[in-house]
Design an enzyme around this catalytic site. Structure first.
Site, PDB file in Angstrom:
ATOM      1  N   LYS A   1      11.772  -3.083 -58.404  1.00  0.00           N
ATOM      2  CA  LYS A   1      11.331  -2.833 -56.985  1.00  0.00           C
ATOM      3  C   LYS A   1      12.786  -3.403 -56.360  1.00  0.00           C
ATOM      4  O   LYS A   1      13.052  -2.626 -55.250  1.00  0.00           O
ATOM      5  CB  LYS A   1      10.309  -3.735 -56.676  1.00  0.00           C
TER       6      LYS A   1
ATOM      7  N   ASP B   1       2.839  -2.165 -50.492  1.00  0.00           N
ATOM      8  CA  ASP B   1       2.184  -3.500 -50.946  1.00  0.00           C
ATOM      9  C   ASP B   1       1.275  -4.215 -49.798  1.00  0.00           C
ATOM     10  O   ASP B   1       0.170  -4.328 -50.280  1.00  0.00           O
ATOM     11  CB  ASP B   1       2.968  -4.166 -51.807  1.00  0.00           C
TER      12      ASP B   1
END
Length: 268
Positions: A70, A106
């Protein structure tokens, strides 16, 4: 690749456990798209960077990104959303005209999960404690801070929590903060070392883990009669904006949660 023939996927290592291909492939079929969503498991940062280059070359429309890539996903992007830049990581890369755009869904997934499974919870002006100080913590903290919450990080290694808190403009707390929290979010990959007896009667508990669906953390909260929010709701919540960004159409109105629960062998 045309607008009606798109290839996207999820990238991480390991990746075989990911439910994202099931979720997105089910939506693709329901929407009648000429598209595919596949798992990619490059080993090492050079292999991940090579996959991103495939996107730059027009052979991929986009990628969801999970651990451990990420942070690298954000670093390789040409531009990024404010949310991804603030989080310091990205879980979504989209490719267009040789350029890479990074985003993070997210936090949106977390807020959707709370709205779905803890309706009526208002974190604005209230204390929220996040357990952990990793990448998942960053996305949760950014989203909850944006919603007006007073975010505190509780982590076994305080120095790591202090570094993350300084980056995000939140605070580090001790275990006493659990007693006043409106929401406690477990962002650890293991059961946290906290006791449900410490929570107030109206505290909401959320666990980002979804294997098992009802984690020991959530089970202890339910035994006390507390409202709980599971990690599957967050997984589906973050997938919705990802699907729309990757394929350019709304998410089909189907019961995707039931599909995923069946795959997990869960009934709750």
């Amino acid at each position: 690749m045309t607008a009606l023939s798109r290839l996207a996927g999820v990238v991480g290592q390991p990746i075989a456990h990911s439910l994202s291909p099931l979720i997105h492939s089910t939506w693709i079929a329901a929407a009648g798209l000429d598209a595919s969503y596949e798992p990619f498991g490059p080993v090492g940062e050079p292999a991940f960077a090579a996959l991103v280059d495939e996107g730059r070359a027009g052979r991929l429309t986009g990628l969801n990104v999970t651990a451990p890539y990420k942070s690298l996903a954000l670093a390789l992007a040409d531009d990024a959303s404010v949310v991804a830049s603030t989080c310091g990581s990205a879980n979504l890369l989209t490719f267009q005209n040789g350029r890479v755009h990074a985003d993070s869904t997210d936090g949106e997934g977390l807020m959707q999960a709370l709205a779905e499974q803890a309706p009526g919870l208002n974190v604005s002006g209230r204390s929220v404690v996040i357990l952990g100080a990793g990448g998942a913590t960053r996305a949760a903290a950014v989203a909850l801070k944006a919603a007006g919450a007073k975010v505190g990080l509780l982590n076994r290694t305080q120095s790591k929590a202090e570094a993350v808190a300084a980056d995000l403009g939140v605070v580090v707390v001790d275990s006493e903060a659990l007693e006043e929290a409106a929401l406690v979010v477990n962002a650890l990959s293991v059961p946290p070392d906290v006791y449900a007896e410490r929570f107030a009667s109206d505290t909401v508990l959320m666990d980002m883990t979804y294997r098992p669906l009802v984690t020991p953390f959530l089970a202890a909260g339910r035994a006390r009669g507390l409202r709980t929010v599971d990690g599957l709701a967050m997984l589906i919540g973050q997938a919705r904006p990802s699907f729309e960004a990757l394929f350019g159409v709304p998410v089909p109105a189907i019961d995707i949660r039931t599909v995923v629960l069946k795959a997990l062998g869960e009934t709750a």
